[in-house]
Structures are given as structure tokens and as C-alpha cells.
Enzyme design. Sequence first.
Site, PDB file in Angstrom:
ATOM      1  N   TYR A   1       0.832  -1.206   0.000  1.00  0.00           N
ATOM      2  CA  TYR A   1       0.000   0.000   0.000  1.00  0.00           C
ATOM      3  C   TYR A   1       0.867   1.256   0.000  1.00  0.00           C
ATOM      4  CZ  TYR A   1      -3.193   3.402   2.233  1.00  0.00           C
ATOM      5  OH  TYR A   1      -3.908   4.502   2.586  1.00  0.00           O
TER       6      TYR A   1
ATOM      7  N   LYS B   1     -14.212   4.145  -1.577  1.00  0.00           N
ATOM      8  CA  LYS B   1     -12.969   4.052  -2.343  1.00  0.00           C
ATOM      9  C   LYS B   1     -13.265   4.238  -3.829  1.00  0.00           C
ATOM     10  CE  LYS B   1     -11.206   3.074   1.593  1.00  0.00           C
ATOM     11  NZ  LYS B   1     -10.543   4.138   2.358  1.00  0.00           N
TER      12      LYS B   1
ATOM     13  N   ASP C   1     -12.376   8.437  -1.217  1.00  0.00           N
ATOM     14  CA  ASP C   1     -10.953   8.173  -1.020  1.00  0.00           C
ATOM     15  C   ASP C   1     -10.355   7.632  -2.317  1.00  0.00           C
ATOM     16  OD1 ASP C   1      -8.445   7.619  -0.132  1.00  0.00           O
ATOM     17  OD2 ASP C   1      -9.067   6.362   1.560  1.00  0.00           O
TER      18      ASP C   1
ATOM     19  N   GLU D   1     -10.203  12.314  -0.620  1.00  0.00           N
ATOM     20  CA  GLU D   1      -8.976  12.022   0.118  1.00  0.00           C
ATOM     21  C   GLU D   1      -7.903  11.533  -0.841  1.00  0.00           C
ATOM     22  OE1 GLU D   1      -8.575  10.680   4.397  1.00  0.00           O
ATOM     23  OE2 GLU D   1      -8.405   8.770   3.354  1.00  0.00           O
TER      24      GLU D   1
ATOM     25  N   ASP E   1      -3.972  11.781   3.706  1.00  0.00           N
ATOM     26  CA  ASP E   1      -3.525  10.803   4.704  1.00  0.00           C
ATOM     27  C   ASP E   1      -2.223  10.109   4.293  1.00  0.00           C
ATOM     28  OD1 ASP E   1      -4.793   9.288   2.700  1.00  0.00           O
ATOM     29  OD2 ASP E   1      -5.753   7.905   4.094  1.00  0.00           O
TER      30      ASP E   1
ATOM     31  N   LYS F   1      -2.886   8.798  10.527  1.00  0.00           N
ATOM     32  CA  LYS F   1      -2.782   7.357  10.747  1.00  0.00           C
ATOM     33  C   LYS F   1      -1.655   7.130  11.749  1.00  0.00           C
ATOM     34  CE  LYS F   1      -5.870   6.239   7.542  1.00  0.00           C
ATOM     35  NZ  LYS F   1      -5.591   5.755   6.201  1.00  0.00           N
TER      36      LYS F   1
ATOM     37  N   ALA G   1      -6.131   4.005  12.916  1.00  0.00           N
ATOM     38  CA  ALA G   1      -5.020   3.081  12.794  1.00  0.00           C
ATOM     39  C   ALA G   1      -4.714   2.911  11.306  1.00  0.00           C
ATOM     40  CB  ALA G   1      -5.405   1.732  13.404  1.00  0.00           C
TER      41      ALA G   1
HETATM   42 MG    MG Z   1      -7.333   7.073   2.854  1.00  0.00          MG
END
Ligand code: MG
Length: 368
Positions: A57, A165, A193, A218, A241, A265, A293
Site C-alpha cells: 500500500y 474508495k 478516497d 482524500e 492521509d 494514521k 489506525a
Molecule cells: Mg485514505
Amino acid sequence: MKVTRISVYQVDLPLAHPYWLSGGRLKFEVLDATFVKLETDTDFVGWGEGTPWGHTYVAAHGPGIRAGIKTMAPFILGLDPRRFLDVERAMDLALPGHLYAKAPIDMACWDIAGHAAGLPIADLMGGGSRTARPIASSVGAKTVEETRAVIARYRERGYIAHSVKIGGDVTRDIARIRDVEAFRRDGEIILYDVNRGWSRAQALQAMSATADLHVMFEQPCETLHDIAAVSGKHSAAISIDETLVTLQDATRIARDGIAEVFGIKLNRVGGLTKAARIRDVALAHGIDMFVMATGGSVLADTEALHLAATIPDDHCQAVWACQDMITTEIAGGRGPRNVDGHLHLPETAGLGVHPYEDALGDPIAVYA
Ligand code: MG
């Protein structure tokens, strides 16, 4: 008080459903979790967790956490865990960078400091709000129909915040946004996102085509440079993020007006000690926050909840409960759990939850 022993555990946390990142680019089925137990020359013990959201990721590597702790352990042993600034400096000197490897140690130090003070971590940080925090759902990349169905299922469980997403095909993204907005309820928090999935041109195309909806996106593009380059050319609110890692990232985003929202995060930014500074930059500049998290069990979710509780209610958008996506239970059902789509701050001292050691197996490394 001195740290006398650091025990490191590795646990695979299988996901209930395979996870595809926005656009179907990356897929993973198991999270590689590291749990850390800090023992002291007193009865106080602290627990920490570091669980990256897969290896593919962003730059965070499950085995890298364990390797980092091996390197840092000799510099942590003997320190007073309540003096987390001393521990932070020791870790930063022993291993520059690699923030995600430091987060579980930092978390365990805060847990011990909370136990020693007899306070929940949020109160030790200066005072935690008891307003329950909405949990953001995670709605994977789907068709318009599937997106509706997934959000409906989350609504049945009380969720009012949704992270949808997107970031694959721009035309399809625009259609999904328009459809979700058409059945959005009053008071719902919806974040689209992109997970870095758009080029600059794609970002401008999608954000321009949905400008009338006033929605929030995002991480639309790969880098802060890319997001900054398009920021004057659209009217959408932006959350960052994935490229909010260091305090320097936070100050740049705030100074240059690159985003209106931070997605903090905990594991990514190196733990609570560093995250608290990012929170303060946000508050100083009128930037709202999601706190989460990167992944993991109820321990990781609870750490995020403590930080979220130290943010004024009006400026904290939502948290996340990754625990709902994994099939392994390491804390016997204790700790903050989803109640009508919200998490409630624990009132017990320290983190407020720790693992059952039987669920972790034997430590894979012990430093003493
Ligand atoms: Mg995100």
C-alpha cells in the site's frame, strides 16, 4: 521506572474479505501484525501494536517493524517509559526515519504512563472528550449498485461516516459519486478516497465534474506536489492521509493550503507522541481530522480513539474500526467495540485494552 524487557510477537490477522485498493490496483488478504510488550522494574506493563495496511500500500513493512525494534531495543532498555520524549529521541537517534517501526514502542510507553498515572491515555494527554466518535466504514471499489448495498449494510449497523474508495476509471468514479450523493442522508460524513489513484488531469476532470455536489476527496494524487499543483484549480475539500507522514508534511500542507482535512494514521506517523504535534498544527490552522489506525486489532483502533478524543468534537470527523474487518480476536472481545457505528473512550487507565497472551503465541524475540 525503567524498561527491563521488550517482547515482540507476530500475528497474522486475516481479513474477512480480500481487500482491493481503489481502482483494484492492489489486493491483500492478511495483515502482518506486530505486538510489543514492555515490562519495567515495577508492576507496570505496556502493550503496543504496529500493523501496516499490507506491504503493497505505502512504505511500511510488517517485518520491518520487527527488524527496527531489534535495532532500537538496546537504546530503549533502561529508559523511563513515562518519559516518552526521551524514548522518542533515543529511537530517532538509533534509527532515523522508519516511523512505523517506532509507533508500537511509543504506544506501549503511553500505556504504561497511563497505568502509572491512573488515567486513560486521552486524559493523560490533557483531557479526552467523552463524545463517542463515529466510525468510518470502508466501502471498497464497487459498481454503483454494489456501493449502495454496502453503504446500506453499514447504515444498518449505525454507521454515519463512510469512506468510499474510488480512483479507477474517472467516468465510473463520477457516476458512483453522483449516485452516492443522491441517496446520502442528512448528517452523514462521506469521504471519497482516491488512494492516490488519479493523475493530475484525472483529478481535475473528476473534481470539476462533481463541483456542484461539494464533496470531499482524500488523497486524490500520488504526491503532495501533485495535490498542490491542482489545488487552486478546483473547489473540492481535500483530505490527505497517505502523504501526511512527518510533522514537516503537516506544516507544509497547512502553510501552503494544500488540504482542509488531515487523515492522521497513528502507525504511519510514528505513534501518539508525533501524532499529537500534527494534531496541534491542524488545530492551529483550522484543519479538521480523521484519526485512524493504519490497520490492525482493537489495540490499534483504541490508540487512534484516544488521540481522536483529544480533538475538539467539532474538528474530529471520524475514526475507523479495522477490528471489524479481521477474523482473529486477540483481546477476548474487550476494549472499545462498535456500538451503533460509534466507539466510546475506555475509562480504564492506560490504553484500556491489552491482548490475551495465549492469542499471540510465543514471542519471536525478547530483548532484556
Ligand atoms: Mg485514505
